[in-house]
Scaffold this motif. Structure first.
Motif, PDB file in Angstrom:
ATOM      1  N   GLN A 174      -3.346   3.521  -1.036  1.00 19.51           N
ATOM      2  CA  GLN A 174      -3.611   2.277  -0.337  1.00 19.51           C
ATOM      3  C   GLN A 174      -2.321   1.482  -0.149  1.00 19.51           C
ATOM      4  N   ASN A 175      -2.319   0.665   0.887  1.00 19.30           N
ATOM      5  CA  ASN A 175      -1.223  -0.278   1.055  1.00 19.30           C
ATOM      6  C   ASN A 175      -1.545  -1.544   0.275  1.00 19.30           C
ATOM      7  N   ARG A 176      -0.585  -2.062  -0.459  1.00 23.13           N
ATOM      8  CA  ARG A 176      -0.753  -3.322  -1.188  1.00 23.13           C
ATOM      9  C   ARG A 176       0.137  -4.360  -0.519  1.00 23.13           C
ATOM     10  N   ARG A 177      -0.402  -5.583  -0.342  1.00 22.83           N
ATOM     11  CA  ARG A 177       0.303  -6.626   0.394  1.00 22.83           C
ATOM     12  C   ARG A 177       0.134  -7.965  -0.313  1.00 22.83           C
ATOM     13  N   ILE A 178       1.162  -8.815  -0.216  1.00 22.60           N
ATOM     14  CA  ILE A 178       1.063 -10.192  -0.686  1.00 22.60           C
ATOM     15  C   ILE A 178       0.887 -11.086   0.531  1.00 22.60           C
ATOM     16  N   LEU A 179      -0.237 -11.817   0.567  1.00 21.77           N
ATOM     17  CA  LEU A 179      -0.569 -12.676   1.697  1.00 21.77           C
ATOM     18  C   LEU A 179      -0.329 -14.139   1.338  1.00 21.77           C
ATOM     19  N   LEU A 180      -0.088 -14.953   2.356  1.00 19.72           N
ATOM     20  CA  LEU A 180      -0.021 -16.398   2.165  1.00 19.72           C
ATOM     21  C   LEU A 180      -1.452 -16.927   2.171  1.00 19.72           C
TER      22      LEU A 180
ATOM     23  N   GLU B  38      -5.413  -5.217  -0.858  1.00 20.99           N
ATOM     24  CA  GLU B  38      -5.258  -3.786  -0.588  1.00 20.99           C
ATOM     25  C   GLU B  38      -5.931  -3.442   0.729  1.00 20.99           C
ATOM     26  N   THR B  39      -5.261  -2.615   1.515  1.00 23.56           N
ATOM     27  CA  THR B  39      -5.787  -2.152   2.806  1.00 23.56           C
ATOM     28  C   THR B  39      -5.452  -0.675   2.964  1.00 23.56           C
ATOM     29  N   PRO B  40      -6.120   0.024   3.867  1.00 14.59           N
ATOM     30  CA  PRO B  40      -5.720   1.399   4.149  1.00 14.59           C
ATOM     31  C   PRO B  40      -4.294   1.448   4.687  1.00 14.59           C
ATOM     32  N   LEU B  41      -3.650   2.594   4.553  1.00 12.04           N
ATOM     33  CA  LEU B  41      -2.308   2.752   5.104  1.00 12.04           C
ATOM     34  C   LEU B  41      -2.348   2.561   6.615  1.00 12.04           C
ATOM     35  N   PRO B  42      -1.349   1.886   7.183  1.00 14.04           N
ATOM     36  CA  PRO B  42      -1.328   1.706   8.640  1.00 14.04           C
ATOM     37  C   PRO B  42      -1.086   3.028   9.354  1.00 14.04           C
ATOM     38  N   GLU B  43      -1.701   3.174  10.507  1.00 12.89           N
ATOM     39  CA  GLU B  43      -1.467   4.354  11.338  1.00 12.89           C
ATOM     40  C   GLU B  43      -0.352   4.053  12.322  1.00 12.89           C
ATOM     41  N   ILE B  44       0.491   5.030  12.569  1.00 15.20           N
ATOM     42  CA  ILE B  44       1.633   4.819  13.452  1.00 15.20           C
ATOM     43  C   ILE B  44       1.324   5.337  14.854  1.00 15.20           C
ATOM     44  N   GLY B  45       1.916   4.646  15.842  1.00 13.50           N
ATOM     45  CA  GLY B  45       1.780   5.052  17.224  1.00 13.50           C
ATOM     46  C   GLY B  45       3.054   5.686  17.737  1.00 13.50           C
TER      47      GLY B  45
ATOM     48  N   ARG C 130       7.752   3.689   3.573  1.00 18.04           N
ATOM     49  CA  ARG C 130       7.376   3.324   2.200  1.00 18.04           C
ATOM     50  C   ARG C 130       8.498   2.447   1.649  1.00 18.04           C
ATOM     51  N   HIS C 131       8.209   1.174   1.477  1.00 21.29           N
ATOM     52  CA  HIS C 131       9.232   0.241   1.008  1.00 21.29           C
ATOM     53  C   HIS C 131       9.558   0.522  -0.453  1.00 21.29           C
ATOM     54  N   ARG C 132      10.841   0.459  -0.771  1.00 20.39           N
ATOM     55  CA  ARG C 132      11.290   0.673  -2.145  1.00 20.39           C
ATOM     56  C   ARG C 132      11.829  -0.597  -2.790  1.00 20.39           C
TER      57      ARG C 132
ATOM     58  N   LEU D  68      35.143  -5.865  -4.243  1.00 17.10           N
ATOM     59  CA  LEU D  68      33.963  -6.701  -4.014  1.00 17.10           C
ATOM     60  C   LEU D  68      32.921  -6.388  -5.072  1.00 17.10           C
ATOM     61  N   ARG D  69      32.492  -7.423  -5.781  1.00 16.67           N
ATOM     62  CA  ARG D  69      31.516  -7.256  -6.849  1.00 16.67           C
ATOM     63  C   ARG D  69      30.243  -8.041  -6.531  1.00 16.67           C
ATOM     64  N   TRP D  70      29.139  -7.580  -7.083  1.00 19.95           N
ATOM     65  CA  TRP D  70      27.883  -8.281  -6.896  1.00 19.95           C
ATOM     66  C   TRP D  70      26.967  -7.966  -8.074  1.00 19.95           C
ATOM     67  N   LYS D  71      25.905  -8.746  -8.179  1.00 17.37           N
ATOM     68  CA  LYS D  71      24.951  -8.580  -9.271  1.00 17.37           C
ATOM     69  C   LYS D  71      23.546  -8.684  -8.715  1.00 17.37           C
ATOM     70  N   GLU D  72      22.662  -7.826  -9.200  1.00 21.45           N
ATOM     71  CA  GLU D  72      21.263  -7.874  -8.796  1.00 21.45           C
ATOM     72  C   GLU D  72      20.383  -8.309  -9.965  1.00 21.45           C
ATOM     73  N   ASP D  73      19.377  -9.094  -9.637  1.00 20.26           N
ATOM     74  CA  ASP D  73      18.322  -9.477 -10.577  1.00 20.26           C
ATOM     75  C   ASP D  73      17.058  -8.793 -10.068  1.00 20.26           C
ATOM     76  N   VAL D  74      16.556  -7.813 -10.808  1.00 18.78           N
ATOM     77  CA  VAL D  74      15.485  -6.951 -10.313  1.00 18.78           C
ATOM     78  C   VAL D  74      14.159  -7.268 -10.998  1.00 18.78           C
ATOM     79  N   ALA D  75      13.159  -7.654 -10.202  1.00 17.27           N
ATOM     80  CA  ALA D  75      11.792  -7.799 -10.684  1.00 17.27           C
ATOM     81  C   ALA D  75      11.049  -6.494 -10.406  1.00 17.27           C
ATOM     82  N   GLU D  76      10.128  -6.127 -11.279  1.00 16.71           N
ATOM     83  CA  GLU D  76       9.419  -4.850 -11.157  1.00 16.71           C
ATOM     84  C   GLU D  76       8.005  -5.075 -10.639  1.00 16.71           C
ATOM     85  N   GLY D  77       7.679  -4.465  -9.496  1.00 11.69           N
ATOM     86  CA  GLY D  77       6.305  -4.458  -9.017  1.00 11.69           C
ATOM     87  C   GLY D  77       5.986  -5.555  -8.019  1.00 11.69           C
ATOM     88  N   LEU D  78       5.302  -5.178  -6.944  1.00 12.33           N
ATOM     89  CA  LEU D  78       4.936  -6.129  -5.904  1.00 12.33           C
ATOM     90  C   LEU D  78       4.120  -7.289  -6.456  1.00 12.33           C
TER      91      LEU D  78
END
Length: 332
Positions: free
Chosen positions: A4-10, A27-34, A41-43, A299-309
Motif C-alpha cells: 500500500q501507499n502511505r501518505r501524510i495529509l493536511l 493508506e491507499t492503493p499504489l498509484p497506476e502510471i500512465g 518508491r521514495h527513500r 564542502l561539509r554538511w550534516k544530516e539529521d535523519v528521522a526514521e519512518g513516514l
C-alpha cells in the motif's frame, strides 16, 4: 504489487504552532502510471521550514496545500516501474512528490540524480539540492560579499546557513555564524570552518560587538525575530541583507512588527528577499560547483535523519522550534 501507499495529509490548518492533530496518516492503493510516467518508491523526504507557510490558506509565492491532500515536499527515490523511455527501474530520481512512500510522476517532473562518489542520495535534498542552491543564490547573487568583508549568517548549523557560510568563506570573507547552543556552535567553527559562532541564547548583541567590532557587511537572514533585532543596528554603511527565511515568525499570529527602517536610508543598506525557484539556472551551476567542492573535501554538511513516514509530523514540528541539527530528512 500488494504494498500500500502511505501518505501524510493536511487534516486541519493551524493558527499558530502545528501539532499532530493537523496531520493524518492514510493508506491507499499504489498509484497506476500512465504513458510517459514512472512509479517512484521514495527513500528520503526533505523537511523544510517553508512547508509551514503551505499549511496556511493565505496568499504566498506558492499555492497552499488543500485540506485532505498530501503535504508538499521534495523526495529522492528509485524508479520501480516506467512507461517513460528516459527512465528505467533502478534509476534514482528527485522531485517534489510529497509526504508519501510512492508517487506516479510524469517524466518531466523528476530528474535523474547524477551521482557523486561518496555522496548519498539524500544529499540531493540538502547540500546539493534546494538548500544548497538557496545558499549559493543568497550569497553570490544577493549578498555579493567581497574579500575581507564580515559575513554573518543566522541558523549557521542548518542546511542553508552552513553552506552559505562556507561559500562566503571560500570568497575570502570573515564568516561569523549564529546558532543555538554550544554543540551547534562548536560544529560551525570546528567542522564547517567559520571564524566564529555566537550562541543566540546568550547576550547576542554583546557577542556581535566582540566578534564584529567593525560592523557587518553582509547578513544572510534565515531567522528574523530577536536575532534580526540584534544584527540590524550593527550593519555597516552600504551593507547587504539577503532575506531567505523568517522561521522565528512562522508560528506567530499575528505577525510582530518589523525593525525600524530609518537606518536603511542613513546607512544606504540594500535589503532583498528571494525565493530560489526564481533562479532556475542556479541549480545546475551550484550542483556542479558543490559536487566539485565535495570531491575536493572543501564542502561539509550534516544530516539529521528521522526514521519512518509516520514520524514526519513530529520531526517537522521540532524543525520549526530549532530542534534539528543539520539538514532534516526522513528515511522512508
Amino acid at each position: 504489487m500488494t504494498e500500500q501507499n502511505r501518505r501524510i495529509l493536511l487534516k486541519a490548518r493551524p493558527t499558530g504552532r502545528p501539532g499532530p492533530e493537523h496531520f493524518e496518516l492514510a493508506e491507499t492503493p499504489l498509484p497506476e502510471i500512465g504513458k510517459n510516467e514512472v512509479l517512484v518508491r521514495h527513500r528520503f523526504l526533505s523537511l523544510d521550514p517553508y512547508m509551514r507557510g503551505r499549511m496556511d490558506d493565505s496568499a504566498s509565492y506558492s499555492a497552499p496545500v488543500k485540506l485532505g491532500e498530501v503535504m508538499e515536499g521534495e523526495c529522492v527515490g528509485e524508479v520501480v516501474e516506467s512507461r517513460n523511455p528516459a527512465f528505467s527501474p533502478g534509476d534514482w530520481v528527485g522531485g517534489a512528490r510529497g509526504w508519501q512512500l510512492y508517487s506516479a510522476a510524469p517524466g518531466h517532473t523528476v530528474q535523474k540524480l547524477p551521482g557523486v562518489e561518496g555522496v548519498p542520495p539524500s544529499a540531493y535534498l540538502g547540500v546539493l539540492g534546494m538548500p544548497g542552491t538557496t545558499a549559493w543564490v543568497g550569497v553570490t547573487e544577493i549578498g555579493q560579499p567581497r574579500p575581507g568583508e564580515t559575513f554573518v549568517v543566522a541558523a549557521a548549523s542548518g542546511a542553508v546557513g552552513g553552506v552559505a557560510g562556507q561559500i562566503a568563506k571560500a570568497m575570502g570573507c570573515r564568516v561569523v555564524g549564529i546558532a543555538g547552543g554550544a554543540e551547534k556552535c562548536r560544529y560551525v567553527t570546528e567542522e564547517l570552518g567559520f571564524d566564529a559562532c555566537l550562541d543566540h541564547r546568550g547576550d547576542l548583541g554583546a557577542q556581535l560587538d566582540e566578534a564584529c567590532p567593525g560592523g557587518i557587511d553582509v547578513y544572510f537572514e534565515n531567522v528574523g525575530g530577536a536575532v534580526q533585532e540584534a544584527v540590524f543596528p550593527r550593519m555597516r554603511d552600504f551593507g547587504r541583507i539577503a532575506f531567505c527565511g523568517m522561521v522565528a515568525g512562522y508560528n506567530v499570529r499575528p505577525l510582530p512588527p518589523g525593525p525600524n527602517l530609518t537606518s536603511v536610508v542613513r546607512k544606504r543598506l540594500r535589503l532583498q528577499g528571494f525565493i530560489v525557484s526564481d533562479h532556475p539556472r542556479a541549480w545546475a551551476t551550484w550542483r556542479e560547483r558543490g559536487a566539485a567542492w565535495i570531491r575536493a573535501g572543501k564542502l561539509r554538511w550534516k544530516e539529521d535523519v528521522a526514521e519512518g513516514l509516520e514520524n514526519a509530523p513530529d520531526a517537522f514540528i521540532g524543525l520549526l522550534e530549532g530542534k534539528n541539527f543539520g539538514k532534516l530528512v526522513v528515511k522512508l
